[in-house]
Design an enzyme around this catalytic site. Structure first.
Site, PDB file in Angstrom:
ATOM      1  N   CYS A  17     -11.247 -43.653   8.445  1.00  0.00           N
ATOM      2  CA  CYS A  17     -10.892 -44.416   9.631  1.00  0.00           C
ATOM      3  C   CYS A  17      -9.968 -43.653  10.484  1.00  0.00           C
ATOM      4  O   CYS A  17      -8.628 -43.901  10.835  1.00  0.00           O
ATOM      5  CB  CYS A  17     -10.157 -45.683   9.366  1.00  0.00           C
TER       6      CYS A  17
ATOM      7  N   GLU B  27     -10.863  -7.812   1.001  1.00  0.00           N
ATOM      8  CA  GLU B  27     -10.795  -9.205   0.600  1.00  0.00           C
ATOM      9  C   GLU B  27     -11.798 -10.284   1.102  1.00  0.00           C
ATOM     10  O   GLU B  27     -11.078 -11.016   1.588  1.00  0.00           O
ATOM     11  CB  GLU B  27      -9.399  -9.579   0.616  1.00  0.00           C
TER      12      GLU B  27
HETATM   13  C1  LIG Z   1      -7.882 -16.098   3.279  1.00  0.00           C
HETATM   14  C2  LIG Z   1      -7.532 -14.740   2.968  1.00  0.00           C
HETATM   15  C3  LIG Z   1      -8.630 -13.867   2.930  1.00  0.00           C
HETATM   16  C4  LIG Z   1     -10.063 -14.122   3.110  1.00  0.00           C
HETATM   17  O1  LIG Z   1     -10.223 -14.616   4.454  1.00  0.00           O
HETATM   18  P1  LIG Z   1     -12.094 -14.695   4.731  1.00  0.00           P
HETATM   19  O2  LIG Z   1     -11.848 -15.148   6.289  1.00  0.00           O
HETATM   20  O3  LIG Z   1     -12.336 -15.756   3.986  1.00  0.00           O
HETATM   21  O4  LIG Z   1     -12.850 -13.595   4.537  1.00  0.00           O
HETATM   22  C5  LIG Z   1      -8.348 -12.592   2.564  1.00  0.00           C
HETATM   23  N1  LIG Z   1      -6.978 -12.029   2.311  1.00  0.00           N
HETATM   24  C6  LIG Z   1      -5.958 -12.863   2.428  1.00  0.00           C
HETATM   25  C7  LIG Z   1      -4.567 -12.301   2.214  1.00  0.00           C
HETATM   26  C8  LIG Z   1      -6.288 -14.117   2.763  1.00  0.00           C
HETATM   27  O5  LIG Z   1      -5.151 -15.113   3.059  1.00  0.00           O
END
Ligand SMILES: *Cc1c(COP(=O)(O)O)cnc(C)c1O
Length: 427
Positions: A351, A282
């Site tokens: 600000c 992911e």
């Molecule tokens: C934010 C997130 C990601 C991605 O993280 P990156 O650092 O942008 O690669 C993947 N999986 C889950 C569950 C997340 O919350």
């Protein structure tokens, strides 16, 4: 400048910074500032790096890192699935053309309404708690559906990330503790409406070392081994988190480094267990961060305690420096091949004392009306923006083969009033 190598999709021609073959100074003139500019080629290239490094894995783009529908549409056409952290992100991912069976809903505190929306959308759900499991089972049963689920595991891995970005520590709010995993899967097997087929973790973000990924993979495979006797596992999802070199002299791992560290563990342990689940990853930041620059106009240059460069970009548009003390390279876009002349601190128009974009940078001499580019602004940039201090959000442009397309209009004063209602007695 010249204190770092400009990445390949950016170039300097006639002293001006270019992105995707377009002159940024011209783009600032045509579309105004502040302006987010994204390179389509770089986006496709970055996604391609993961496809190449993980040829058999399914790549679920972490939608929260960039919520522009065009960015998501391009990734959808490259074959991406989505990691959606809210019902709104499920909605956007579907609109971007990502099929529901390639969307994993991963929030840590989901409402019943969100769960119902997810069930009706046909997406998979990564369950983060026992309460959520019971709610989801009830909702799916009531709707006469069965949802494929994973559990978000807290693998207790310490990644070398900013404390606000580490999500896999045993003290973090995310996931179910490893020692409860077996009993949780057993429970899920007995419940109606849910079909536990996956296991999920995500250890943090902007991780610049490879060892935590390998450690998490091993710990995940220990859990896979513990549940594989009674669960028909369809996928193992190891999350995202790969860091990028915001500071160009920092060595950062590549998707290939990540793959080299985790694929052998995954393959060997699966072979030993005689199972063949899909591997899901992911990535968010690595795909989008360096695709995008943020242009700012210099309103003032002031010699005070320091040399302060006052721009039209503040933490309303890029909150990362204020929130995570993060570093973004600064290029004076109209003097991109100039040599460093002085030390400047680049600030925004909000600000708050913390509204600083870049501290003590050696840059060519900066004057009023120069254009400044903040690099690597494509992840956790526009999507974290606000209208704080009565500032309408800026426009976004996509560049591709020497052409620019406006992909988000600049907001107007009217947008500052959007959804506000004045009671009749105050009209
Ligand atoms: C934010 C997130 C990601 C991605 O993280 P990156 O650092 O942008 O690669 C993947 N999986 C889950 C569950 C997340 O919350």
């Amino acid at each position: 400048m010249k204190n770092f190598e400009i990445p390949g999709h950016l170039e300097v021609k006639n002293g001006h910074l270019h992105i995707g073959g377009m002159d940024t100074v011209e783009l600032a003139r045509e579309y105004g500032t502040p302006l987010y500019i994204t390179s389509e080629d770089r986006l496709r290239d970055n996604f391609g790096r993961f496809k190449k490094a993980f040829p058999d894995a399914h790549i679920y783009f972490a939608a929260k890192s960039n919520n522009n529908i065009v960015v998501q549409r391009i990734l959808a056409r490259e074959g991406a699935g989505a990691d959606a952290f809210s019902d709104g992100e499920i909605y956007l991912a579907r609109l971007a053309g990502i099929p529901p069976e390639k969307i994993l809903f991963t929030g840590n505190s989901k409402t019943d309404a969100e769960l119902e929306y997810a069930v009706n959308s046909g997406v998979m759900v990564s369950v983060d708690s026992h309460d959520e499991l019971i709610s989801l089972s009830g909702i799916a049963s009531r709707l006469g559906k069965e949802v494929k689920i994973a559990f978000r595991v807290n693998p207790d891995v310490s990644a070398d990330a900013h404390p606000k970005l580490a999500t896999g520590l045993k003290t973090s709010k995310f996931g179910i503790p490893s020692q409860e995993i077996v009993s949780t899967y057993k429970k899920a097997k007995e419940l109606p409406g849910v079909n536990p087929v996956g296991i999920h973790c995500h250890i943090g973000s902007q991780i610049l070392e490879i060892s935590p990924f390998a450690e998490a993979m091993s710990k995940m495979m220990d859990l896979v081994e513990a549940i594989s006797g009674f669960i028909d596992l369809e996928f193992v999802d190891i999350g995202g988190g790969l860091g990028i070199p915001y500071q160009k002299d920092v060595r950062a791992p590549t998707p290939q480094d990540w793959a080299d560290a985790v694929l052998p563990i995954f393959r060997e342990r699966c072979a030993k267990l005689g199972i063949n689940p899909e591997l899901h990853i992911e990535p968010g930041r690595y795909i989008t961060a360096d695709t995008t620059i943020l242009l700012a106009h210099v309103n003032t240059v002031k010699k005070a305690y320091k040399n302060f460069v006052g721009t039209d970009v503040g933490f309303n548009l890029l909150i990362r420096p204020a929130m995570y003390d993060s570093y973004h390279e600064v290029v004076v876009a109209n003097k991109a091949d100039g040599t460093a002349a002085d030390t400047y601190t680049v600030v925004g128009p909000i600000c708050e004392t913390g509204d600083i974009l870049a501290k003590d940078r050696k840059l060519p001499e900066i004057k009023k009306d120069d254009i400044i580019a903040l690099l690597d602004a494509g992840a956790y940039g526009f999507c974290m923006s606000s209208q704080y201090v009565g500032r309408p959000r800026c426009a976004e442009v996509l560049v591709h083969e020497g052409k620019a397309d406006l992909i988000r209009k600049r907001e107007t004063y009217d947008d500052l009033l959007q959804n506000q209602i004045i009671p009749g007695r105050l009209l």
